[in-house]
Design a protein around this motif. Sequence first.
Motif, PDB file in Angstrom:
ATOM      1  N   VAL A   1       1.312  -1.097  -0.028  1.00 13.93           N
ATOM      2  CA  VAL A   1      -0.073  -0.023  -0.163  1.00 13.93           C
ATOM      3  C   VAL A   1       0.786   0.950   0.369  1.00 13.93           C
ATOM      4  O   VAL A   1       0.723   2.314  -0.710  1.00 13.93           O
ATOM      5  N   GLU A   2       1.725   0.751   0.602  1.00 13.54           N
ATOM      6  CA  GLU A   2       2.535   2.463   0.481  1.00 13.54           C
ATOM      7  C   GLU A   2       3.249   2.935  -0.486  1.00 13.54           C
ATOM      8  O   GLU A   2       3.757   3.765  -1.180  1.00 13.54           O
ATOM      9  N   GLU A   3       3.861   1.049  -1.128  1.00 17.55           N
ATOM     10  CA  GLU A   3       4.650   1.875  -2.238  1.00 17.55           C
ATOM     11  C   GLU A   3       3.976   2.285  -3.552  1.00 17.55           C
ATOM     12  O   GLU A   3       3.587   2.786  -4.403  1.00 17.55           O
ATOM     13  N   TYR A   4       2.875   1.088  -3.932  1.00 15.62           N
ATOM     14  CA  TYR A   4       1.901   0.804  -4.947  1.00 15.62           C
ATOM     15  C   TYR A   4       0.569   1.187  -4.980  1.00 15.62           C
ATOM     16  O   TYR A   4       0.188   1.006  -5.608  1.00 15.62           O
ATOM     17  N   GLY A   5       0.291   1.206  -3.644  1.00 14.43           N
ATOM     18  CA  GLY A   5      -1.383   0.988  -3.528  1.00 14.43           C
ATOM     19  C   GLY A   5      -2.379   0.109  -3.400  1.00 14.43           C
ATOM     20  O   GLY A   5      -3.101   0.191  -3.314  1.00 14.43           O
TER      21      GLY A   5
END
Length: 742
Positions: A442-446
């Motif tokens: 989630v933090e990098e690519y959602g």
Amino acid sequence: SLLTVGIGEADSSDMTELVVRTLPSPSGVQGPGPDTYKGWLFKWTNYLKGYQRRWFVLSNGLLSYYRYAQSEMAHTCRGTITLATVHIEMGDTCHFVLTSGGRSYHLKAYSEGECQRWVSALQQAKANATQMMPHSDDSGDEGALAQPDRALIQGALKTLASKLEDLSTCNELIGKHGAALQRSLSELEDLRAPTDGADKLKSVNERATLLRITSNAMINACQDFVDLAEAHSRRWQRALQYEREQRHHLEETIEQLAKQHNSLERAWRESPSTHDSEGTLEGESSEENEDIEFFDAMEDSPAFITVPADDHSQHSGSLSSNWSQDDNDGSGSYLRRGRRRRIPDKPNYSLNLWSIMKNCIGKELSKIPMPVNFNEPLSMLQRLTEDLEYSELLDRAARCDSSLEQMCLVAAFSVSSYSTTVHRTGKPFNPLLGETYELDRVEEYGYRSICEQISHHPPAAAHHVISQRGWTLWQEITIDSKFRGKYISIMPLGHIHLKFHTSGNHYVWSKVTSTVHNIIVGKLWIDQSGDIIIMNHRNKDKCHLKFSPYSYFSRDVPRKVTGVVMDGEACTHYILSGTWDDKMESAKIIESSHGCGGSEGKQKTVYQTLPPKLMWKKYPLPENAENMHYFSSLALTLNEPEDGVAPTDSRFRPDQRLMEAGLWDEANAEKQRLEERQRLERRKREAQANLALEEGKETESYQPLWFEKRTDTETGESSYVYKGGYWEAKDRQDWSHCPAIF
């Protein structure tokens, strides 16, 4: 003089037979030396059969082995090891290893004393073979011949010469006995006897003479054979050496070109200019423009022909700005947050796949017990998750206003999932029933992804991905695989669903067939073939992709993919082309017309298109990928330990973890333990079901923990979909419902 030492098969403590013959030493000094050594040894075969007893014979610098002793030696040799170039290494108790030509033979004796005698005999035979090689009659043109081949040919000629010597001895004995017989018959013939008796004696005398003549003819024929073999040996050796040098040179050239290509591609991706706008992606140099030329690749299409527009500048703004690739570092951004960049190098363990697979032709691959030597340290659930490596394609598609442009990007995403398979001949671990795998990015690519193994036979998995960037993907895939003798076919059954939150577009497609070739001999390689039909169930837009199977005689580029994008009224708007291991491009159609007839009399459609645009390009592999199972940047992080995941997560699977660490023997033992435990669990469930049937009670089949079966309202398809609860359980760290599968 001959001396026999030892005993036969009756005594297992010393099952050897040593024959010592007086031979001239290289220096001319007469002395005894081992010439023939025979006996039983245990030879390592494979992980399924382990060590097997074989009858070994050491003679003339060659070590041959047979399945049986005297009964088989006359007709079937299981293998021969040339001792001139062999490396002899002592192992553990009663164990020693012979290495020759890149292959290792692991042997065990019955006792330490017998092991030492074998090693001594082998070392002496190796020394004799090495000393005799410089004194061979070959010279000049054969100087460059590889030593193992030279020793093998010389050994064969020596064996023929030995056989000829034995035949000569037999001939001398036949001659002596024949002469004595003739003398005796002559004396009997001189005696006074009835006429008919004399005729019979005379006939016997003639037959004895014919026997001697026949024996001489046999010896002459054998001598001619040896002379002919020696005369042609130099020619064969020269031809063999030339072919070997050409092959070695070609292998070195290909390897050098591959390394240069990889280095150039990595340097190009790491260049600051790659972070520029869309123009950079379309290519800065004429070489790049030639490389992505679209129209030549499509000329041989059986259904249509494309030609570029003469003046396309007026149409250049017709595509959405979301079409161009987002800025990225070109190497896969899965290395953020300090994620690992490498795993331990793959050990160099050799194992013959055909020795295991030859008895499994026609069987389902998931039911064949396989050692981890043929695996890669990832589970099938992790391989499914690896399809998300190019999730940015879906992020871009979610921002598209046009459903047809969106379809093009979805098609590129469906092709990109095969890009990591081109060098990946290893089989992923078959997940245990109830095994799960999560990937939270989630933090990098959602997005975050959850997979669960919902069936063991046939193996089936359910997968669900939700992205904060406007899309949801889910699939239920059943793997049907068959071993066909020369190749393995892997057929994923089931559909992949993709829904965009804003537009409501619901795309459905299935996967193509993967084929692993060269199971019997040669280097393993993978091909993808078949058709993919992507359907948008909201407005009936459709994309038809064709994966062309590899053909040696085809003029097309290998791994070619072509396709068309049509609207709900079957009007074609885009032409797609590329390869499943490198890139995909699209060209917008601005005009179409009917052309001349094809080779079969069918009329082709001629499409006039804008210049092609690059939709997807494969990331270069990480450095040293060839020693790390050819894993991509994402694949390197899939098995990285993480805190807070479910106890059924693939990261906790012990045999997979041991294999990744290079402890393959321990991994094989752990794999057998897990498989046996799973069999016991299955028998328990079957016994409970049978007991319930006998008692007239309803039986409940296995139910997955995080997925349930539902019928899709748009497609009418019934499949397992995510029912929720996993991420909430992770937040609470409540895994009380998870079974202890490991």
